[in-house]
Scaffold this motif. Sequence first.
Motif, PDB file in Angstrom:
ATOM      1  N   GLU A   1       0.828  -1.199   0.000  1.00  0.00           N
ATOM      2  CA  GLU A   1       0.000   0.000   0.000  1.00  0.00           C
ATOM      3  C   GLU A   1       0.866   1.255   0.000  1.00  0.00           C
ATOM      4  O   GLU A   1       0.636   2.178  -0.782  1.00  0.00           O
ATOM      5  N   LEU A   2       1.878   1.230   0.869  1.00  0.00           N
ATOM      6  CA  LEU A   2       2.770   2.376   0.944  1.00  0.00           C
ATOM      7  C   LEU A   2       3.445   2.627  -0.402  1.00  0.00           C
ATOM      8  O   LEU A   2       3.547   3.766  -0.866  1.00  0.00           O
ATOM      9  N   GLY A   3       3.884   1.550  -1.023  1.00  0.00           N
ATOM     10  CA  GLY A   3       4.575   1.670  -2.307  1.00  0.00           C
ATOM     11  C   GLY A   3       3.709   2.304  -3.380  1.00  0.00           C
ATOM     12  O   GLY A   3       4.203   3.009  -4.270  1.00  0.00           O
ATOM     13  N   GLU A   4       2.412   2.055  -3.293  1.00  0.00           N
ATOM     14  CA  GLU A   4       1.515   2.606  -4.311  1.00  0.00           C
ATOM     15  C   GLU A   4       1.146   4.062  -4.046  1.00  0.00           C
ATOM     16  O   GLU A   4       0.882   4.823  -4.971  1.00  0.00           O
ATOM     17  N   THR A   5       1.100   4.425  -2.774  1.00  0.00           N
ATOM     18  CA  THR A   5       0.617   5.772  -2.447  1.00  0.00           C
ATOM     19  C   THR A   5       1.727   6.810  -2.315  1.00  0.00           C
ATOM     20  O   THR A   5       1.476   7.995  -2.511  1.00  0.00           O
ATOM     21  N   THR A   6       2.930   6.345  -1.994  1.00  0.00           N
ATOM     22  CA  THR A   6       3.989   7.327  -1.753  1.00  0.00           C
ATOM     23  C   THR A   6       4.431   8.005  -3.057  1.00  0.00           C
ATOM     24  O   THR A   6       4.363   7.413  -4.136  1.00  0.00           O
TER      25      THR A   6
ATOM     26  N   CYS B   1       7.455   9.552  -2.995  1.00  0.00           N
ATOM     27  CA  CYS B   1       8.908   9.678  -2.823  1.00  0.00           C
ATOM     28  C   CYS B   1       9.625   8.455  -3.384  1.00  0.00           C
ATOM     29  O   CYS B   1       9.361   7.318  -2.981  1.00  0.00           O
ATOM     30  N   ASP B   2      10.539   8.689  -4.304  1.00  0.00           N
ATOM     31  CA  ASP B   2      11.251   7.579  -4.949  1.00  0.00           C
ATOM     32  C   ASP B   2      12.127   6.812  -3.964  1.00  0.00           C
ATOM     33  O   ASP B   2      12.259   5.590  -4.050  1.00  0.00           O
ATOM     34  N   GLU B   3      12.709   7.548  -3.047  1.00  0.00           N
ATOM     35  CA  GLU B   3      13.594   6.906  -2.083  1.00  0.00           C
ATOM     36  C   GLU B   3      12.818   5.884  -1.254  1.00  0.00           C
ATOM     37  O   GLU B   3      13.297   4.782  -0.982  1.00  0.00           O
ATOM     38  N   ILE B   4      11.622   6.260  -0.868  1.00  0.00           N
ATOM     39  CA  ILE B   4      10.795   5.340  -0.091  1.00  0.00           C
ATOM     40  C   ILE B   4      10.363   4.157  -0.943  1.00  0.00           C
ATOM     41  O   ILE B   4      10.392   3.004  -0.506  1.00  0.00           O
ATOM     42  N   LYS B   5      10.014   4.447  -2.173  1.00  0.00           N
ATOM     43  CA  LYS B   5       9.637   3.359  -3.103  1.00  0.00           C
ATOM     44  C   LYS B   5      10.734   2.310  -3.184  1.00  0.00           C
ATOM     45  O   LYS B   5      10.482   1.116  -3.186  1.00  0.00           O
ATOM     46  N   GLU B   6      11.960   2.797  -3.226  1.00  0.00           N
ATOM     47  CA  GLU B   6      13.115   1.907  -3.311  1.00  0.00           C
ATOM     48  C   GLU B   6      13.220   1.022  -2.063  1.00  0.00           C
ATOM     49  O   GLU B   6      13.394  -0.191  -2.159  1.00  0.00           O
ATOM     50  N   LYS B   7      13.103   1.662  -0.930  1.00  0.00           N
ATOM     51  CA  LYS B   7      13.165   0.909   0.334  1.00  0.00           C
ATOM     52  C   LYS B   7      12.067  -0.142   0.401  1.00  0.00           C
ATOM     53  O   LYS B   7      12.278  -1.278   0.831  1.00  0.00           O
ATOM     54  N   VAL B   8      10.883   0.258  -0.034  1.00  0.00           N
ATOM     55  CA  VAL B   8       9.749  -0.661  -0.007  1.00  0.00           C
ATOM     56  C   VAL B   8      10.031  -1.878  -0.879  1.00  0.00           C
ATOM     57  O   VAL B   8       9.830  -3.026  -0.461  1.00  0.00           O
ATOM     58  N   THR B   9      10.527  -1.625  -2.058  1.00  0.00           N
ATOM     59  CA  THR B   9      10.834  -2.723  -2.968  1.00  0.00           C
ATOM     60  C   THR B   9      11.859  -3.673  -2.367  1.00  0.00           C
ATOM     61  O   THR B   9      11.703  -4.899  -2.400  1.00  0.00           O
ATOM     62  N   ARG B  10      12.880  -3.079  -1.772  1.00  0.00           N
ATOM     63  CA  ARG B  10      13.925  -3.899  -1.151  1.00  0.00           C
ATOM     64  C   ARG B  10      13.350  -4.742  -0.015  1.00  0.00           C
ATOM     65  O   ARG B  10      13.604  -5.945   0.074  1.00  0.00           O
ATOM     66  N   ASP B  11      12.541  -4.119   0.840  1.00  0.00           N
ATOM     67  CA  ASP B  11      11.946  -4.852   1.958  1.00  0.00           C
ATOM     68  C   ASP B  11      11.059  -5.983   1.463  1.00  0.00           C
ATOM     69  O   ASP B  11      11.104  -7.104   1.979  1.00  0.00           O
ATOM     70  N   LEU B  12      10.250  -5.698   0.443  1.00  0.00           N
ATOM     71  CA  LEU B  12       9.349  -6.722  -0.083  1.00  0.00           C
ATOM     72  C   LEU B  12      10.131  -7.926  -0.587  1.00  0.00           C
ATOM     73  O   LEU B  12       9.763  -9.073  -0.362  1.00  0.00           O
ATOM     74  N   ASN B  13      11.237  -7.628  -1.241  1.00  0.00           N
ATOM     75  CA  ASN B  13      12.092  -8.698  -1.732  1.00  0.00           C
ATOM     76  C   ASN B  13      12.610  -9.583  -0.617  1.00  0.00           C
ATOM     77  O   ASN B  13      12.552 -10.807  -0.689  1.00  0.00           O
ATOM     78  N   ARG B  14      13.110  -8.947   0.412  1.00  0.00           N
ATOM     79  CA  ARG B  14      13.700  -9.710   1.505  1.00  0.00           C
ATOM     80  C   ARG B  14      12.640 -10.509   2.248  1.00  0.00           C
ATOM     81  O   ARG B  14      12.898 -11.611   2.719  1.00  0.00           O
ATOM     82  N   LEU B  15      11.452  -9.939   2.357  1.00  0.00           N
ATOM     83  CA  LEU B  15      10.382 -10.660   3.038  1.00  0.00           C
ATOM     84  C   LEU B  15       9.930 -11.866   2.231  1.00  0.00           C
ATOM     85  O   LEU B  15       9.565 -12.901   2.791  1.00  0.00           O
ATOM     86  N   THR B  16       9.983 -11.723   0.916  1.00  0.00           N
ATOM     87  CA  THR B  16       9.638 -12.866   0.070  1.00  0.00           C
ATOM     88  C   THR B  16      10.656 -13.986   0.247  1.00  0.00           C
ATOM     89  O   THR B  16      10.299 -15.168   0.295  1.00  0.00           O
ATOM     90  N   GLU B  17      11.917 -13.607   0.376  1.00  0.00           N
ATOM     91  CA  GLU B  17      12.946 -14.609   0.675  1.00  0.00           C
ATOM     92  C   GLU B  17      12.667 -15.299   2.008  1.00  0.00           C
ATOM     93  O   GLU B  17      12.783 -16.516   2.135  1.00  0.00           O
ATOM     94  N   ALA B  18      12.296 -14.490   2.985  1.00  0.00           N
ATOM     95  CA  ALA B  18      11.997 -15.042   4.312  1.00  0.00           C
ATOM     96  C   ALA B  18      10.832 -16.028   4.228  1.00  0.00           C
ATOM     97  O   ALA B  18      10.873 -17.100   4.834  1.00  0.00           O
ATOM     98  N   GLU B  19       9.855 -15.662   3.436  1.00  0.00           N
ATOM     99  CA  GLU B  19       8.698 -16.541   3.255  1.00  0.00           C
ATOM    100  C   GLU B  19       9.124 -17.904   2.701  1.00  0.00           C
ATOM    101  O   GLU B  19       8.633 -18.942   3.141  1.00  0.00           O
ATOM    102  N   ALA B  20      10.022 -17.850   1.739  1.00  0.00           N
ATOM    103  CA  ALA B  20      10.508 -19.098   1.148  1.00  0.00           C
ATOM    104  C   ALA B  20      11.188 -19.947   2.217  1.00  0.00           C
ATOM    105  O   ALA B  20      10.961 -21.158   2.317  1.00  0.00           O
TER     106      ALA B  20
ATOM    107  N   ASP C   1       5.004   9.064   5.392  1.00  0.00           N
ATOM    108  CA  ASP C   1       5.368   7.825   4.698  1.00  0.00           C
ATOM    109  C   ASP C   1       6.489   7.087   5.429  1.00  0.00           C
ATOM    110  O   ASP C   1       6.468   5.859   5.550  1.00  0.00           O
ATOM    111  N   LEU C   2       7.450   7.836   5.914  1.00  0.00           N
ATOM    112  CA  LEU C   2       8.535   7.203   6.674  1.00  0.00           C
ATOM    113  C   LEU C   2       7.970   6.514   7.908  1.00  0.00           C
ATOM    114  O   LEU C   2       8.403   5.434   8.286  1.00  0.00           O
ATOM    115  N   ASN C   3       7.011   7.178   8.494  1.00  0.00           N
ATOM    116  CA  ASN C   3       6.351   6.606   9.663  1.00  0.00           C
ATOM    117  C   ASN C   3       5.648   5.295   9.311  1.00  0.00           C
ATOM    118  O   ASN C   3       5.741   4.301  10.028  1.00  0.00           O
TER     119      ASN C   3
END
Lengths: 187, 187
Positions: free
Chosen positions: A132-137, A139-158, B10-12
């Motif tokens: 949700e955050l990734g779609e609404t934000t 800020c590109d910097e935040i988008k990047e962080k979100v993408t990275r986190d999603l990736n790592r969480l998917t790894e964790a899921e595996a 967003d950071l929050n």
Amino acid sequence: MESNGDLDADLNKLEKARHRFISEIAKNVHLYGISPSVGRLYGTVFFSDKPMTLDEMSESLGMSKTSMSTGIRALYEANMVEQVWEKGVRKDLYKTEEDWYKSFSTVFITRWRNATEKNVTAIKETKSMLHELGETTSCDEIKEKVTRDLNRLTEAEAYYGWINDVISLFESGKIFDIVPKKQKVNT
Amino acid sequence: MESNGDLDADLNKLEKARHRFISEIAKNVHLYGISPSVGRLYGTVFFSDKPMTLDEMSESLGMSKTSMSTGIRALYEANMVEQVWEKGVRKDLYKTEEDWYKSFSTVFITRWRNATEKNVTAIKETKSMLHELGETTSCDEIKEKVTRDLNRLTEAEAYYGWINDVISLFESGKIFDIVPKKQKVNT
DNA sequence: AACTCTGTACAGTTTTTTCTGTACGAACTT
DNA sequence: AAGTTCGTACAGAAAAAACTGTACAGAGTT
């Protein structure tokens, strides 16, 4: 006194021998999520000739009956002791579970299954928040962080999927096809 | 303030999402022999964009640097974080171990191997004490108890042999032939 | 129904663990 | 060599866990 002097000494030796093993169990039983003193309780019941009552345990360990009650419950939930019924005996009787493989499996399965399920739920929730955050934000910097986190969480899921499969290996008993139970061998 | 009001919000949100997972880790990390607050430390390092120093962890968690030091050591010994070197940076840098399978195996292997070895030693010693007692005692009742104890200890020995084989399954990596690592699947 | 016995909930105490602040040794800088 | 900076050992404080005694509910007995 002279006639059973040897007997007392021998009983003492027996206690000493048993205690050697009991104190080692107490030190290592934390692997089963059990505290050392409850481990000693286990050891006491293990060496008892017959199923024990809470009062006998209390007497034998010099601890309160309340502690025996809570201790036994912990052991029961770990499948390490079981209750025994004897006709005419009103008190609860307990003996140690004889199938240690079963105790191990129970502890391993329930603890890890529980943790895994909760972690997977948390991951899914976190991911959904991040999506949700990734779609609404904006800020590109935040988008990047979100993408990275999603990736790592998917790894964790595996990873948790794998853990889950390992748990199933034990739960289904297939582990015993791969690692067979041992025959007793005298050493 | 108006221009980055959204950014702060967003950071929050990002922090909140991450915290959802971190607090779950904290609750379950006891399975790795790690305390909840050190679990939060792990979570913090896990989500960090870059390797962290002790001071950054301390700042981020609002806890003393001493605690970070001991906490990181615990995580390091469990193979859950690793140290990173960066040219020109004098402080120690840590990041989370990316291979969770390895972390799991490390913890499982070292803890169980250690306990098993000690228990087997204790069994052998107890058995030898019992053997001696069985030969020297003149009391039949004691002889009986000794025989029974020896039998049960031999069963226990067999069980530990099995545990040992299970440990080897993980140590050798053969477990991954039987339960393959999972591919990442988006959900 | 009154009485007895058994297991456990609960509150308070004791013990253990976790956390912090101070202090110090080792490594680096000037 | 004097001065920094960093990580950690150590002692004491704070928090958590284990243990106990009292009290009580439920089952069994008389």
